[in-house]
Design an enzyme around this catalytic site. Structure first.
Site, mmCIF file in Angstrom:
data_model
loop_
_atom_site.group_PDB
_atom_site.id
_atom_site.type_symbol
_atom_site.label_atom_id
_atom_site.label_comp_id
_atom_site.label_asym_id
_atom_site.label_seq_id
_atom_site.Cartn_x
_atom_site.Cartn_y
_atom_site.Cartn_z
ATOM 1 N N ASP A 68 0.851 -1.185 0.000
ATOM 2 C CA ASP A 68 0.000 0.000 0.000
ATOM 3 C C ASP A 68 0.889 1.238 0.000
ATOM 4 O O ASP A 68 2.100 1.145 0.196
ATOM 5 C CB ASP A 68 -0.981 -0.018 1.173
ATOM 6 C CG ASP A 68 -0.418 -0.730 2.391
ATOM 7 O OD1 ASP A 68 0.824 -0.830 2.487
ATOM 8 O OD2 ASP A 68 -1.193 -1.165 3.253
ATOM 9 N N GLU A 109 -5.970 3.039 3.840
ATOM 10 C CA GLU A 109 -6.470 3.454 5.154
ATOM 11 C C GLU A 109 -7.944 3.860 5.122
ATOM 12 O O GLU A 109 -8.624 3.770 6.144
ATOM 13 C CB GLU A 109 -5.626 4.613 5.711
ATOM 14 C CG GLU A 109 -4.178 4.249 6.027
ATOM 15 C CD GLU A 109 -4.040 3.303 7.211
ATOM 16 O OE1 GLU A 109 -5.052 2.959 7.834
ATOM 17 O OE2 GLU A 109 -2.897 2.893 7.491
HETATM 18 ZN ZN LIG Z 1 -3.307 1.432 9.032
HETATM 19 ZN ZN LIG Z 2 -1.574 -0.525 7.296
#
Ligand SMILES: [Zn+2]
Ligand SMILES: [Zn+2]
Length: 481
Positions: free
Chosen positions: A139, A209
């Site tokens: 990510d 997130e």
């Molecule tokens: Zn996180």
């Molecule tokens: Zn994370």
């Protein structure tokens, strides 16, 4: 892994060949035996060096070689964190790292639900002939947290959030560790192409997130524009496990997450004359308590359920009974059938409590499950988990692969597995804490800074190193020749 490659043994083996060679006739070349050795050495040197370099090519040695430059990348990303949906710079660093490692890279992959937003998804494809396809994901995003680690490379960034408010930004979940590890893994696998075949799809995924980045990339044709993977892998740093160790969970690792908005209607009036009203605040209190009986009385206790009312707002003044109360819930489950049952029960209990309270049918609570904010459970395919766990133990040592309890947290990595989990997926965790601090915390009972804490400071070198060795070994196992 190291033993298989025989690193460091070739010179000894070569030396043992020399006396035999020196005993051979000099083939008419007028050289002393000493000179013959030197001559043979010169002739064999390129082959010896090639073998020696090849012999040193293990995930461990390559991770060590790449660490200094990856640490520089890590610190650069850490100092420049970007909020979800705004990962332009981070995505460019990942794209460059993957390109330099020999991937075909496509940037800005992804389509968000909200029109006009750029999705900074990165896809890097590393091809190595026919064979399986494996997806490896990192990510990209950071969090609105004011960093308080005191590190020399701490973030001091502030930015405007999507509501236009000034907020601090910090990589408080360690996604900077993931990006650096992804680049290191790509470099390592590029150098180990003789050990695997197939196609690796490296993913830089934005907006983890807030949940939505993975879905946006899939919506933009991730599995039609590029090969659909046979397996999907990811790692996350861990704020409780020592560096050098990997934690692994079989089956459900993270929960289904539903956000639910509830409006409880009432009939407002003066606080001194409650008998002339239907007080939505008292009704809300009853509903909240009754909801807890879903987990404790309706649900089979072997299935985890969490119902948290995170926000409740009603009224404006001490002596006024309001007309309505607004609530926001987070609901966590693992199995689909449990999720369906719990969401239905939340609505049923809210409405039945209101009816019992004497409210007419047109004033019953409105329960709205926010479908766009749903994040499915992360399910670590048991067969894949066992296979990779055995590989990790071989690469890192039995004691360095530990069982990790499942959690009711969330991860949108599970999107890559598809809703029916038809693509076997695994997310394992990499210890990011100094072993001395873990020992101290166990002794004193004081909690370590968790993920999302302003004081969370992973130790980058050993965490990235273990991440690269773990991920590279897992990919090699799934793609071995
Ligand atoms: Zn996180
Ligand atoms: Zn994370």
């Amino acid at each position: 892994m190291t033993g298989n490659c025989g690193a460091g043994r070739s010179p000894a083996r070569f030396t043992s060949v020399i006396p035999k060679a020196s005993g051979l006739p000099c083939n008419g070349v007028r050289l002393t035996c000493g000179m013959t050795i030197r001559f043979l050495s010169i002739l064999l040197l390129p082959f010896l060096s090639a073998f020696s370099v090849f012999a040193q090519q293990t995930p461990q040695s390559l991770a060590d070689t790449e660490l200094p430059s990856l640490l520089a990348i890590y610190k650069d990303i850490h100092i420049h964190p970007e909020l979800s949906g705004h990962e332009e710079r981070s995505a460019a660093i990942v794209a460059k790292g993957l390109k330099d490692a020999g991937c075909e890279v496509t940037e800005r992959v992804g389509k968000y639900e909200k029109p006009g937003l750029t999705c900074f998804g990165v896809v890097g494809v590393m091809k190595n002939g026919a064979g399986p396809t494996v997806l490896v994901r990192s990510d990209l995003d950071a969090l609105p947290v004011h960093e308080e680690t005191g590190l020399p490379y701490a973030s001091t960034v502030t930015t405007k959030n999507d509501e236009g408010k000034d907020v601090p930004v910090m990589h408080a979940c360690g996604h900077d560790i993931h990006m650096s590890t992804l680049i290191g893994t790509a470099r390592t696998l590029d150098k180990l192409k003789d050990k695997w075949h197939g196609t690796i799809i490296f993913i830089g995924q934005p907006a983890e997130e807030v949940v939505g980045g993975a879905r946006a990339m899939l919506k933009d044709g991730l599995y039609t524009r590029w090969p659909k993977p046979d397996y999907a892998l990811a790692l996350h740093d861990d704020a409780e496990i020592e560096t050098g160790k990997i934690g692994i969970t079989e089956g459900y690792a993270f929960a289904n997450v539903d956000s639910v908005d509830v409006t409880v209607h009432g009939i407002g009036g003066h606080g001194a004359y409650p008998h002339k009203t239907k007080d939505p605040i008292v009704l809300s209190a009853e509903i909240i308590n009754a909801w807890q009986t879903i987990a404790s009385r309706e649900n089979n206790p072997i299935n985890p359920v969490v119902i948290t009312v995170g926000s409740i707002h009603g009224g404006t003044k001490h002596n006024i009974i309001p007309d309505e109360v607004q609530m926001q819930l987070t609901v966590r489950t693992y199995k689909k059938e449990v999720r369906d049952k719990v969401l239905a029960a939340i609505e049923r209990i809210a409405k039945d409590c209101a009816t019992a309270f004497g409210l007419p049918p047109d004033k019953l609570p409105e329960v709205h499950v926010l479908q766009n904010e749903f994040s499915p459970a992360t399910y670590n395919n048991p067969e894949l988990t066992r296979r990779v766990a055995a590989t990790l133990k071989a690469a890192l040592g039995n004691d360095n692969v530990v069982a990790k309890d499942p959690s009711m947290g969330a991860e949108d990595f599970c999107e890559f597995s598809l809703p029916d989990h038809s693509i076997p997926a695994l997310m394992f965790v990499v210890g990011a804490v100094d072993p001395a601090k873990v020992a101290e915390s166990k002794k004193s009972g004081t909690s370590l800074p968790s993920l999302h804490s302003s004081k969370f400071a992973p130790v980058p070198e050993p965490t990235i190193r273990t991440g690269i060795i773990g991920m590279t070994s897992a990919v090699l196992e799934l793609m071995k020749k």
